[in-house]
Design a protein around this motif. Structure first.
Motif: not given
Length: 460
Positions: A214, A255, A257, A263, A267, A285-286, A289
């Protein structure tokens, strides 16, 4: 051999020994700008930081970006490029005393040897105001050059005076191609990497490590090291890393976050803007996340409710109903089941017709209430359900709309004329029907008046 030379040789040998036992991610740190991967937007040919280095003038810098994208490494490269003494401090472990000691050494070094000092402070956002203030004068006077690294927005986490004395560079996560290049270099490098070992990595395994890291070079190199070392003593003669081995080495994707930092808000903003922009795929998608990062589902649901009321409104009132249901489900059911309701509501809102007419109406009205003269309730609209109300003149003249066959009568409901209407429905979705209904009422009343058939509601 003089004492100073002996100490220097001893220190060099010690450094070499420690380096040989350092993790792969440390050993493979780039030593020059040409080895450095990523951040082409400011370190590429002709870009700002490279121009500063080539010109020999470096101001104090703030490196802002996610973990593993090269902030510490680039600071060391900068120090070497300008031939400055390099000092590293970790903000959580450092004290004001540590800072003052480095400043004193930097001042002596500058006076005695004309050598610059670069102080790199990792996680500078963890310094309190007093610690940051200690740096101000000496940074401004050039006693030392500061490079602060932070994963949090410096405009919120670093003092304004220090920000004004620094140039901010925003780091981006490394691209997949950058990670692949770093892994390839580690496999080929005979001094710092695995170039002397018979390592064969399948393309699928390389691709997997590059994707699952990532954008974090440290994570990718650590996974490669685990994969190699786990087979090094197997006695099979060669080290072959296939997709399964790579999957075992990196385990689950982590991930990045921060539930209270950039973040978190970025997001949430992306989710709401994707729903507002009628893009259900981006919205999902968001949403994913945020869910994968461990965000509170109630916070997500509240953002969905806000979008339903602000961006859809009366264009499709069911959007607000679904959003409110998702909020209730998030509150009483929780995860993982709540993600289904959140997705349903987010997708519905993204696909719904959009109107912010309701939001504009209430915001405009509240602004007028707060900044203008308060309008008193007209006497005919005041509560008249108590003895003595009529003696005060309250309720007299009010006409009851249901006494009209239209369910509507024209009368003053505000007490004064507005310069412009608050609610201006758009010709979209359900709101178009509402606008047409209001316009139809006015036309019917006008026609009835023209025909002399006006029905006036009885006073209540």
């Amino acid at each position: 051999m003089r004492k100073g030379q002996a100490e220097s040789l001893f220190a060099g040998a010690e450094k070499e020994t420690l380096g040989a036992h350092a993790p792969l991610a440390v050993r493979m740190r780039p030593l020059t700008l040409d080895e450095f991967a990523g951040q082409e937007h400011f370190i590429g040919p002709g870009k700002l930081l490279r121009r500063m280095l080539e010109g020999g003038t470096i101001t104090s810098l703030i490196f802002y970006g996610p973990p593993g994208c090269g902030k510490t490494t680039l600071a060391q490269i900068v120090a070497g490029h300008i031939e400055a003494a390099f000092h590293y401090l970790s903000a959580p472990a450092a004290s004001v005393k540590d800072i003052r000691e480095i400043i004193d050494k930097a001042r002596d070094r500058l006076i005695e040897r004309k050598q610059k000092t670069l102080l790199f402070i990792d996680e500078i956002h963890r310094f309190n105001r007093a610690q940051q203030d200690v740096l101000l004068d000496d940074v401004e006077n050039g006693v030392l050059t500061l490079i602060g690294a932070t994963t949090e927005n410096p405009f919120f986490s670093v003092n304004s005076p220090l920000i004004s004395r620094s140039t901010i560079f925003t780091f981006e996560p490394l691209k997949k191609e950058d990670i692949l290049a770093i892994l390839t270099r580690a496999l080929k490098d005979e001094q710092r990497g695995f170039g002397k070992l018979p390592v064969k990595v399948e393309p699928a395994a390389m691709e997997f490590l590059a994707v699952m890291s990532d954008g974090d070079a440290r994570k990718a190199l650590t996974a490669l090291e685990v994969a190699v070392l786990s087979q090094k003593k197997s006695g099979k003669g060669g080290i072959r890393i296939d997709l399964e081995t790579a999957q075992e080495s990196i385990q689950r994707k982590s991930i990045v976050y921060d539930g209270s930092g950039d973040t978190h808000y970025d997001l949430a903003s992306a989710l709401q803007k994707s729903m507002r922009g009628s893009d259900p795929d981006a919205a999902v998608y968001w949403l994913a996340r945020m869910i994968a990062g461990g965000e509170d589902p109630r916070f997500i649901a509240r953002r969905i409710v806000v979008c339903a009321t602000e961006d859809v409104g009366n264009a499709d009132p069911l959007a607000t109903v679904l959003a409110a249901s998702a909020l209730q489900i998030a509150e009483f059911v929780g995860m993982p089941e709540a993600q289904l309701a959140l997705a349903q509501a987010a997708i519905y809102i993204a696909c719904a017709p959009k109107s912010n007419a309701c939001a504009r109406a209430i915001l405009s009205a509240v602004s007028d209430v707060q900044s203008g003269r308060t309008i008193p309730v007209p006497p005919h609209l005041r509560d008249a359900h108590y003895a003595g109300a009529q003696k005060l003149g309250f309720g007299i003249g009010y006409r009851y709309p249901h006494e009209s066959p239209l369910g509507y009568v024209e009368q003053d409901y505000l007490g004064q004329t507005l310069e412009k209407p608050y609610y201006v429905p758009k010709a979209i979705g359900r709101e178009k029907t509402m606008a047409e209904y209001l316009e139809k009422l006015k036309k019917q009343v006008a026609r009835m008046e023209k025909e002399g058939k006006r029905e006036s509601g009885k006073e209540q």
